[in-house]
Write an enzyme that holds these catalytic residues in place. Structure first.
Site, PDB file in Angstrom:
ATOM      1  N   CYS A  48       0.829  -1.201   0.000  1.00 29.71           N
ATOM      2  CA  CYS A  48       0.000   0.000   0.000  1.00 29.71           C
ATOM      3  C   CYS A  48       0.868   1.258   0.000  1.00 29.71           C
ATOM      4  O   CYS A  48       0.813   2.061  -0.930  1.00 29.71           O
ATOM      5  CB  CYS A  48      -0.922  -0.020   1.214  1.00 29.71           C
ATOM      6  N   GLU A  53      -4.416  -6.502  -1.927  1.00 27.44           N
ATOM      7  CA  GLU A  53      -4.551  -5.187  -2.567  1.00 27.44           C
ATOM      8  C   GLU A  53      -5.196  -5.327  -3.943  1.00 27.44           C
ATOM      9  O   GLU A  53      -6.039  -4.511  -4.324  1.00 27.44           O
ATOM     10  CB  GLU A  53      -3.169  -4.539  -2.727  1.00 27.44           C
TER      11      GLU A  53
END
Lengths: 221, 221, 221, 221
Positions: free
Chosen positions: B134, B208
């Site tokens: 991230c 993700e």
């Protein structure tokens, strides 16, 4: 009405979507594709590993020796359940290696880590509320399937699974879990807090429904 | 080659599937459906709340005052980012109430609680490895989109988002995060442990990618 | 009667032994040996580092953005206090290096790790109850010393310390901490749980008294 | 040289002050006042409760099933040890109620919560390094006392205690703990990190010495 019944009532829609999920219906009716069940079995094994950690967390967070001891008994029995699981998987042609090296599915990560985070950030009551859809829900599902399809599970493709959760042993586990929720609630649940707990319970129920859905969506190992 | 590059190399497929996800391509090309972007925005707000908790966890787990302080600065800047996010949402017609009352999607729960559990059960290195896709990944994505589509984001429907992550400010945040990974690895990463860390990194990258997919799948709020 | 007053009443003896400890009396009367104060100052610095971690823990354990933010503000202000502390130490001839390399005394370990463990194993209410003898107690001590010895601290050897905790700024911090206890108690304190909380409060008060005693016993750095 | 020997060497003074403490000498020589031993016994019971929690924490922080299981076995055996302890206390005229209601001494709080905090904030290696002076140290003390005073403990007032820790069973526990330290160190101990671990080990040894001192200082229950 015990706390568990109050939580179910407050989260009726999410609860129903979980216990009455298409996966459950088809499992009960014997029409669940084998691939769905096998995928579920493997992920449920990975799930149990995290559940063992949740009981270890409960033991760590306990203060009184009897609470440490009771959580330790829960941990020991989850560890035993993982061994039963390996044997059940074997009967479906899944080797220990198949199940230990399978990647965790998003649905498995989501529910298990949600529970662990409820326990790490909250108190024992929150941890057990987050565990309840699984621990107590499986007992309700097992009993409901026997009620719907009759007690004879002979020849039923998923009879062993249903028998396990409908059986006296697991029903006793669930009954004890309900009493523990009541004890914990009596200690630290004010009425104002009930809403928060019901939100945790509803979310955990949704994540459980997603777990069934993951089984249905999969083509299986 | 710093640790971050080694992790990317070890997890090439999962990393590529994340940074080159169809959501990212269409966002870059300006063809991402608005509903997908709006769903993403709302979930990303809920995501940031858990990220703030992850930095608070890093601060708690630190021993030296300078590490406590540095994690506190990270926490403060995530909290600030949530405010920017509210303003960005407002420009897309989403009120504070819309985003605060939205239920967390399974994909949001999965990645955020996975990161928090890595941090609670592991050490600071594991926490920051789980955060890296991230924190550092967004900087790579922003820079790649500018490289592919040119620096002028004028008139681009998602230009503000791209500009934010391609900008100098965020690039600096990501560069600092890479250095921190190296520092932490120098302290407690043996070569034998690299495999475990790469597995965490790969899993976080998959979660993700699932997060982007959740945006694409949604019809948006 | 707010929760703090109820806790004090339930733990009267331990509370009195803490706030009226010989260290406090002699500090107020200006007769505390300099060595005792200097030892206290150094250990109090090490104490603050762990207190910063306690606020970081509170931030991590919070669920709502406003609670994360409020604990983050607490963390930021403890970090600021450590800097003030370094300056106060400097005026007593203690360098930053003196205080950073001093070994933690048993009394410092005992109270700080007790608080952190209350927070890790319990909920936010337990964490803040364990912090209360320190956070709120220092405000009561400061105010009591001014009441006993008059508002003019000029020439008083420990006037700066007394003025800090008797001052409006710190009194406001303590008042906010009392309100937070009430808020947390309203959420998750049943009457049955009060006894447990009072035991935590009494124990924390005893550990604080031991902290004063450590100062008195020491010959100082 | 295994890790444990390296830690001892790095912390020689603190280690010697612990294993060769006057309490230990007088216990070995049979001249330890009964009151000191009784105080120690009661606090050691309270200590074991926190140690059980430390093993539960190790189980929670484990990732692989075999590590969860091994920590669970440690937890189960500490819980068993508490029962043995109750019986030992009974032979010294201390009822279960005497020991369960005794307030924890500062020395007990300090060491146990220090260990728990090392485990909560650090990784499994730090947790086990903090536990080592207790788990492995008691085996060394037991063996050394037998070496000094001969294998016959008949008629020795503290013979049962010495025999317990010098015995094969406990020596095996300690040997396994040494191997576990080596395994954990191989995974995540760089040379740079050794200094930090040695500081934890030295501090834990000092807190153990303080625990003996608490026994000596007390007049006993």
């Amino acid at each position: 009405m015990d706390i568990f019944d109050r939580l179910k009532t407050a989260a009726t829609d999410d609860w129903q979507a979980y216990v009455d999920h298409d996966f459950v219906r088809r499992l009960g009716g014997g029409t669940l594709p084998e691939a769905a069940f096998r995928t579920y079995l493997v992920q449920d094994y990975l799930f149990l590993i995290q559940f063992a950690r949740a009981y270890a967390l409960a033991s760590y967070k306990s203060r009184r020796l009897e609470d440490i001891r009771s959580a330790q008994a829960g941990l020991a029995s989850v560890l035993e359940e993982t061994e039963l699981h390996v044997r059940l998987c074997a009967r479906w042609g899944l080797s220990r290696d198949d199940i230990e090296t399978a990647p965790e599915h998003q649905a498995t990560v989501a529910y298990t880590r949600f529970v662990l985070d409820c326990g790490a950030a909250g108190d024992l009551l929150e941890l057990h509320v987050a565990l309840a859809p699984c621990v107590i829900g499986y007992a309700e599902i097992g009993r409901a399937l026997v009620a719907a399809h009759g007690p004879s599970l002979e020849g039923h493709p998923y009879g062993e699974w249903i028998g396990e959760y409908a059986g006296e042993g697991y029903q006793g586990v669930a009954a004890a879990a309900r009493r523990r929720l009541d004890d914990l609630a009596q200690r630290s649940m004010t009425e104002g807090r009930f809403t928060e707990l019901a939100a945790i319970f509803a979310k955990a129920s949704r994540l459980e429904a997603d777990f069934w859905q993951m089984g249905l969506d999969a083509r299986g190992p």
